[in-house]
Scaffold this motif. Sequence first.
Motif, PDB file in Angstrom:
ATOM      1  N   LYS A   1       0.823  -1.211   0.000  1.00 16.91           N
ATOM      2  CA  LYS A   1       0.000   0.000   0.000  1.00 16.91           C
ATOM      3  C   LYS A   1       0.860   1.266   0.000  1.00 16.91           C
ATOM      4  O   LYS A   1       0.400   2.330   0.395  1.00 16.91           O
TER       5      LYS A   1
ATOM      6  N   VAL B   1      -9.888  -4.203   2.438  1.00 20.35           N
ATOM      7  CA  VAL B   1      -8.595  -3.910   1.800  1.00 20.35           C
ATOM      8  C   VAL B   1      -7.815  -2.860   2.598  1.00 20.35           C
ATOM      9  O   VAL B   1      -7.037  -2.096   2.041  1.00 20.35           O
TER      10      VAL B   1
ATOM     11  N   THR C   1      -8.241   1.460  -4.557  1.00 21.78           N
ATOM     12  CA  THR C   1      -7.370   0.468  -3.937  1.00 21.78           C
ATOM     13  C   THR C   1      -8.012  -0.903  -4.018  1.00 21.78           C
ATOM     14  O   THR C   1      -9.234  -1.038  -3.892  1.00 21.78           O
ATOM     15  N   GLY C   2      -7.198  -1.902  -4.260  1.00 18.46           N
ATOM     16  CA  GLY C   2      -7.731  -3.249  -4.455  1.00 18.46           C
ATOM     17  C   GLY C   2      -7.023  -4.283  -3.617  1.00 18.46           C
ATOM     18  O   GLY C   2      -6.349  -3.976  -2.621  1.00 18.46           O
ATOM     19  N   TYR C   3      -7.172  -5.529  -4.042  1.00 20.75           N
ATOM     20  CA  TYR C   3      -6.567  -6.638  -3.312  1.00 20.75           C
ATOM     21  C   TYR C   3      -5.054  -6.665  -3.495  1.00 20.75           C
ATOM     22  O   TYR C   3      -4.524  -6.203  -4.511  1.00 20.75           O
ATOM     23  N   VAL C   4      -4.379  -7.235  -2.505  1.00 18.59           N
ATOM     24  CA  VAL C   4      -2.937  -7.438  -2.614  1.00 18.59           C
ATOM     25  C   VAL C   4      -2.674  -8.629  -3.542  1.00 18.59           C
ATOM     26  O   VAL C   4      -3.579  -9.406  -3.860  1.00 18.59           O
ATOM     27  N   THR C   5      -1.430  -8.783  -3.960  1.00 19.79           N
ATOM     28  CA  THR C   5      -1.055  -9.926  -4.783  1.00 19.79           C
ATOM     29  C   THR C   5      -1.079 -11.208  -3.947  1.00 19.79           C
ATOM     30  O   THR C   5      -1.223 -11.170  -2.716  1.00 19.79           O
ATOM     31  N   HIS C   6      -0.916 -12.340  -4.605  1.00 20.72           N
ATOM     32  CA  HIS C   6      -0.914 -13.624  -3.896  1.00 20.72           C
ATOM     33  C   HIS C   6       0.199 -13.667  -2.845  1.00 20.72           C
ATOM     34  O   HIS C   6      -0.020 -14.099  -1.708  1.00 20.72           O
TER      35      HIS C   6
ATOM     36  N   PHE D   1      -0.729 -11.491   0.014  1.00 20.95           N
ATOM     37  CA  PHE D   1      -1.817 -12.097   0.779  1.00 20.95           C
ATOM     38  C   PHE D   1      -1.278 -13.151   1.737  1.00 20.95           C
ATOM     39  O   PHE D   1      -1.672 -13.215   2.908  1.00 20.95           O
TER      40      PHE D   1
END
Length: 311
Positions: A20, A45, A170-175, A178
């Motif tokens: 972030k 998020v 803002t969105g989800y983090v990468t794998h 995560f």
Amino acid sequence: MSFIKDVLRILVDGGILIEKEYEIRMILACLLVRGHALIEGVPGVAKTYMAKSIARLLDLNFRRIQMTPDLLPTDIIGFYVYDQKSGEFRLRKGPIFTNVLLVDEINRASPRTQSALLEAMQERQVTIEGVTYRLEEPFIVLATQNPIEMEGVFPLPEAQVDRFLIKLVTGYVTHIGFVKMLKSVREIENAVESLKPVISRQQLLEEMARVEDVKMDDSILDYIASIVEETRRHPAVRLGGSPRAGIAILKLSKAWAYIEGRYYVIPDDVKAVAKPALIHRIIMKPEYEIQQISSERVVEDVLAKIKVPTP
């Protein structure tokens, strides 16, 4: 600007807010130039964590409002109550009397309640029963909205959206991010609660004053004006950037340069802040929205078209 490095070191390198860094930098840039931010993202998020963590590190008071359809303007700004002991009316201040105000799901409140924020955002003051109260500096509104749920919401009018200096998507983090988050859930929660200020409020106000002294060449001003004007000519746009959009880019570019450790603006600073400053100020033509051409795409097209000034 050393406090910026401290904030990023603690929140990003320390693993509290994973992946972030850009969002943190943009919120800090917005705060440094006395702006407000609209943060769009699905639930979960880290929008609240981000606001609370930044407030703690900057020694700022933090309040949160959960917007609902039955919320009233007085629930935000406050109201007078009768004190039987003194026989006088006393002001009970609302949560807007703070430094960092997180307005959660702003589009769930009625237009009447949403408008209660306007005077505070624009004039940094609140009027209650004809009496005006100045808000303590610094003051920033961080409003969130969920882009998925569209039932039972009240979309913000364009004029009110324009009051926000930036819009962050803002969105989800990468794998990988995560997995890292899952490994340290407990540690992250404890770390947020134990954060200590890295700068005093007075020092932050002094930093904000220094941002105003960041230099900007006439060629950069011409670059900003060209970008905003080109958004109006894009074939997919019904209404492009206004002069306020140009002012937003100017202010944010100075703050971004300051965060980067410079007292002068370069074209890369303008590029870094163009999307957050413009995407909520561009109204698309319906036929292009159906084709899923977004305002983000428009800004990308414009940045690719406008010639970058050279030293």
